[in-house]
Write a protein that holds these residues in place. Structure first.
Motif, PDB file in Angstrom:
ATOM      1  N   LYS A  30      35.479  54.213  28.461  1.00 43.79           N
ATOM      2  CA  LYS A  30      35.087  55.010  29.607  1.00 43.79           C
ATOM      3  C   LYS A  30      34.514  56.338  29.137  1.00 43.79           C
ATOM      4  O   LYS A  30      34.900  56.876  28.118  1.00 43.79           O
ATOM      5  CB  LYS A  30      36.293  55.294  30.509  1.00 43.79           C
ATOM      6  N   HIS A  79      38.141  56.948  38.423  1.00 43.42           N
ATOM      7  CA  HIS A  79      37.058  56.916  37.426  1.00 43.42           C
ATOM      8  C   HIS A  79      35.901  56.086  37.965  1.00 43.42           C
ATOM      9  O   HIS A  79      36.042  55.349  38.942  1.00 43.42           O
ATOM     10  CB  HIS A  79      37.552  56.308  36.112  1.00 43.42           C
ATOM     11  N   ASP A 135      33.188  53.167  36.613  1.00 40.24           N
ATOM     12  CA  ASP A 135      33.013  52.246  35.483  1.00 40.24           C
ATOM     13  C   ASP A 135      31.675  52.466  34.782  1.00 40.24           C
ATOM     14  O   ASP A 135      31.512  52.093  33.623  1.00 40.24           O
ATOM     15  CB  ASP A 135      33.099  50.787  35.955  1.00 40.24           C
ATOM     16  N   HIS A 144      36.997  54.614  41.761  1.00 40.06           N
ATOM     17  CA  HIS A 144      38.179  53.779  42.044  1.00 40.06           C
ATOM     18  C   HIS A 144      39.294  54.068  41.045  1.00 40.06           C
ATOM     19  O   HIS A 144      39.080  54.768  40.056  1.00 40.06           O
ATOM     20  CB  HIS A 144      37.795  52.296  42.004  1.00 40.06           C
TER      21      HIS A 144
HETATM   22 FE   LIG Z   1      37.356  50.669  36.635  1.00 36.38          FE
END
Ligand SMILES: [Fe+2]
Ligand SMILES: O=C(O)CCC(=O)C(=O)O
Length: 415
Positions: free
Chosen positions: A229, A285, A287, A363
């Motif tokens: 991430k 966060h 994606d 999300h």
């Molecule tokens: Fe995610």
């Protein structure tokens, strides 16, 4: 949006919307109009946007970070962005076939013209040759401004080179799998889909066993807090991630590719299986990859997220996948883990024009409650823009999985 409230479902008041009847048609022109009509027109203030902040906005009210403050790292959506949200009609959350307008969205917005294709349909060469859609382009300075606004600190992106898209060579017998039938439309814009019975109970058990016996299966275990991430998102993960070999998870690779109508598995990232024990979570966060991770030569941006739940958690056990700014049947959209069900959404298409990712898909993996009877287990896949070069576990490659996937498909055909 206040809990329990539901925005009008009509797609921006467009008369081309077929109501809540499944299978209603809208024309391609209507979808393009919707797409072109994104933010900017409306001056109406959206309830979710009241209170300042704003992605990309000049005026920002800084709130002190706190674990309970949903807006600490990512500001509220700006009103024109919040105005683009379209919740799903309630009856679309029941499992069933997808209406045509959802197929149109999958094609036109998300670049998936063969999504869940009918096996009997002849496939034209044109369709086979279709190129993945790139997210809208944006200048480096604009991108830096957006990211700075979202993260509350200055960002400077290194220059990007052009995408090197490698055409896929694999020819997998994915037609052996029937189309999926049990779709739940959890949100229309941005599109969030649930798919019931994506995995069998036996498949769920096998994937959990693969990870728990990770040394035997040569699977890489990682407890890094921000695996894969963008650090700018400041996402905090306390769960454990296991990187699977593609060849070890042929069911996931075959079903995911069949669902999205892909010809090969070359654009998928390493499959990850994740375990959340009691109290473990993954905070808010996106994606989509940030500038430091989004290396065009390595596959480019993440276009789709596919997640399969291997365990059932009751509503008081936590562990839901929650979308901060989306509305479901009971307030904020929260997807409870149901064994065998899949969740699909698109982190980097749609949303605000000229932005490289869809900020509306923010999300989290809600904490599993301290009293939960069991752990939450999921497997996840991310689809890139172009061919992806895997790095974990060492030696992992797409082509190694061809035999296992072909065998899995062949076994389905004889049943
Ligand atoms: Fe995610
Ligand atoms: O655990 C979940 O429900 C979501 C996980 C997630 O969003 C991620 O790993 O990127």
């Amino acid at each position: 949006l206040a809990a329990g409230s539901r925005p009008n479902v009509g797609l921006h008041g467009s008369s081309c919307y077929g109501g809540s009847r499944r299978g209603a048609r809208i024309s391609r022109r209507c979808v393009s109009t919707l797409w072109a009509q994104k933010p900017g027109k409306s001056t109406k203030r959206h309830p979710a946007a009241v209170g300042g902040g704003g992605f990309g906005g000049a005026s920002r009210t800084h709130m002190p970070p706190s674990p309970t403050n949903d807006y600490a790292v990512f500001p509220r959506l700006e009103p024109p962005v919040a105005d683009t949200l379209v919740a799903a009609p309630e009856d679309w959350e029941q499992p069933g076939p997808l209406p045509n307008e959802i197929y149109q969205r999958l094609d036109q917005i998300y670049g998936l013209p063969r999504f869940n294709y009918e096996t009997s349909e002849p496939v034209s060469l044109d369709e086979l040759m279709v190129a993945p859609k790139d997210p809208p382009s944006i200048s480096r300075n604009e991108f830096d401004d957006l990211l700075s606004a979202a993260t509350g600190r200055p960002v400077s992106t290194p220059p990007a080179s052009t995408f090197a898209s490698t055409p896929s060579s694999a020819d997998l017998p994915l037609d052996a799998l029937p189309p999926f039938e049990k779709f739940r439309i959890l949100h229309v814009d941005p599109l969030v889909l649930g798919i019931d019975d994506f995995f069998t109970a036996a498949e769920c058990d096998r994937y959990v066993a693969l990870a728990t016996q990770n040394q035997k299966h040569n699977i890489l275990e990682s407890r890094s807090p921000t695996v894969g991430k963008d650090a700018a998102a400041k996402a905090q993960r306390t769960s454990t991630t296991y990187y699977n070999h593609f060849e070890g998870v042929p069911e996931l690779m075959a079903k995911a590719s069949r669902l999205l109508g892909l010809q090969s598995i070359d654009r998928w990232e390493e499959p990850q299986t994740v375990r959340y024990r009691k109290n473990e979570k993954f905070t808010w966060h996106l994606d989509a990859l940030g500038p430091n991770e989004n290396n065009p030569g390595l596959g480019g941006q993440r276009l789709a997220t596919l997640l399969v739940y291997h365990t059932d958690l009751q509503s008081d056990e936590g562990g839901a996948t929650m979308f901060r700014d989306l509305t479901g049947t009971n307030g904020r959209l929260a997807v409870r883990p149901r064994r065998g069900a899949a969740l699909l959404f698109f982190p980097a298409a749609g949303g605000i024009p000229n932005a490289p990712f869809d900020v509306r898909t923010l999300h989290c993996g809600q904490a599993v409650s301290a009293t939960s009877q069991q752990d939450k287990w999921i497997s996840q896949l991310w689809l890139r823009q172009s061919s992806y070069t895997p790095t974990a576990p060492p030696g992992n490659s797409h082509s190694q999985a061809t035999k296992a996937i072909s065998e899995y498909c062949a076994n389905l055909s004889v049943k």
